[in-house]
Write a protein that holds these residues in place. Sequence first.
Motif, mmCIF file in Angstrom:
data_model
loop_
_atom_site.group_PDB
_atom_site.id
_atom_site.type_symbol
_atom_site.label_atom_id
_atom_site.label_comp_id
_atom_site.label_asym_id
_atom_site.label_seq_id
_atom_site.Cartn_x
_atom_site.Cartn_y
_atom_site.Cartn_z
ATOM 1 N N THR A 6 0.843 -1.191 0.000
ATOM 2 C CA THR A 6 0.000 0.000 0.000
ATOM 3 C C THR A 6 0.880 1.242 0.000
ATOM 4 N N ASP A 7 0.324 2.325 -0.514
ATOM 5 C CA ASP A 7 1.094 3.567 -0.585
ATOM 6 C C ASP A 7 1.508 4.020 0.813
ATOM 7 N N PRO A 8 2.735 4.548 0.944
ATOM 8 C CA PRO A 8 3.200 4.993 2.256
ATOM 9 C C PRO A 8 2.517 6.292 2.679
ATOM 10 N N GLY A 19 2.525 9.089 -0.254
ATOM 11 C CA GLY A 19 3.478 8.998 -1.347
ATOM 12 C C GLY A 19 3.256 7.764 -2.197
ATOM 13 N N ARG A 20 4.343 7.293 -2.827
ATOM 14 C CA ARG A 20 4.291 6.111 -3.676
ATOM 15 C C ARG A 20 5.558 5.278 -3.435
ATOM 16 N N TYR A 21 5.426 3.978 -3.554
ATOM 17 C CA TYR A 21 6.607 3.119 -3.615
ATOM 18 C C TYR A 21 7.014 2.989 -5.075
ATOM 19 N N GLU A 22 8.238 3.406 -5.373
ATOM 20 C CA GLU A 22 8.738 3.384 -6.745
ATOM 21 C C GLU A 22 10.180 2.881 -6.747
ATOM 22 N N ARG A 23 10.433 1.828 -7.479
ATOM 23 C CA ARG A 23 11.791 1.299 -7.664
ATOM 24 C C ARG A 23 12.535 1.144 -6.333
#
Length: 522
Positions: A6-8, A19-23
């Motif tokens: 899930t998004d942080p 936020g977003r989890y990205e890479r």
Amino acid sequence: MTADRTDPVVRTPHGAVRGRYERGAAVFRGIPYAAPPFGPRRFRPPEPPEPWDGVRDAGAYGPTAPKPPYSDAFACYLSDPVVPGDDCLNLNVWTPEPGPAARLPVLVWLHGGALTRGSSAVPVYDGHAFARDGVVLVSVNYRLGVEGYGLFPDAPANPGLHDQLAALRWVHESIAAFGGDPDRITLAGQSAGAISIGALIAAPQAQGLVRRAVLQSGPPEVSERDKVRRMVRRMAARLKIPATAEAFAAVDPELLLKTQAEVGRLSSPVLGGPAFGIVVDGDVVPRDPLSALIDGEAARGVELLMGWTRDEYRLWLVPGGLLDHVDRLGPVALAGAMARCRCSHEVPRGYRALHPDAGTAETVGQMVTDHLLRVPLHRLADARPGAAYVYEFAWPSNLPDLGACHALELGFVFDTGDAPESRKLAGEGGPHELCEEMHGAWVRFAAEGDPGWEAWDASHPVRVFGDGESHTAYGPRDAELALWATEADAEAPPVDGTFAARGTELASAVRRLRRTVGARLH
């Protein structure tokens, strides 16, 4: 980390953000650290943002500060995205993992752009590589140009610098929730960002907020108040309004940016001219920052990483074909450099003796770079033996004539050399191992205060990146910089006899040269 996480969500002093989890990193973009600087807040120091209820989305970059676009001559080398909107006092965070338990080192990035352009949304400044390597990266937007550095009789000076200070305070108060250690903050920036850092670490209000600082291609300095006033007055004359904040606030924003660009085209880092800059204000900047850092108690505990590119000046002289034009001007260009640096004929004569094969443009460019950048950074390093590290970036761009120019090192520091925006300046095929070396040095400095080579001492160690295998050279610029030591003792630098009887004509020639620069670059 898994793709279905899930998004942080992190709570800041003004409300929660998602936020977003990205890479492999948690990324939060566009977080406001201050209220929109418009309406009654125009040309004023920043105020806290209005708190919000619920969870604010932080998935996209926030609005960028008002700024004119780069001219076509520069836009082919430099990217400067625009995000519309008034809420431009915002920042971005990349972190390996949010949460107060991590206590990771923090690097706060202030972008360059001559205090008139740039933003945290430039893809070269993507913070994923820092987060990957255990550093929380924060990048900041701040007011630019006349909005941030105009000097008016009815408004405080340096609102853009106040923005940066407000962002730094936000980081110190909030970064633990994102996984950062507020006691291990490194303030880093390039060009105008580095100049801003020099003022910030010397500022009484910032003492204790910064553990380390990185100054890339920018020294601690202030501008003459009259130089900044001339920019405002020339804009006011074109707009046919009083040179006051009240009058400027009533002008259409697009017209204001257009007028700023027209007036600013007559200024150049190499040739001088009116420009926006930080000024002594009796508040955040109570005195010249370089003097405060050298002979005062300001930032005595702050460790420093400082340096330059080998051919800084080429970014300003290659676009528009100015390199060849300055070479053709010959003595007039040299005299213009003497006027810019306020030096005697002994200085260009010394450069010619040290580099007999150099053309006029190279001599002028290196003279101005040394005077404005390398001499003050040397002085600052001399005042901080054992607590300063110095580097030179020497890898030449794969694009014609740029050499190791201003801003070329950024893609290597951020390990974003594969980004199209980095290749606009570096060309294709930049060495990946150089990315690893430079980025690794910045990570080590942020984490431990030691980038991996010996600290400054009487032997003047300089880490050279990109000239073959990275190595430490000792005093590589000492011969050139020694030419300026005698100039510091001169009461009034004489003008070369060739031009002594032509003062008015020379001044006119320098003005024509600036107009030529403006016409070619705009």
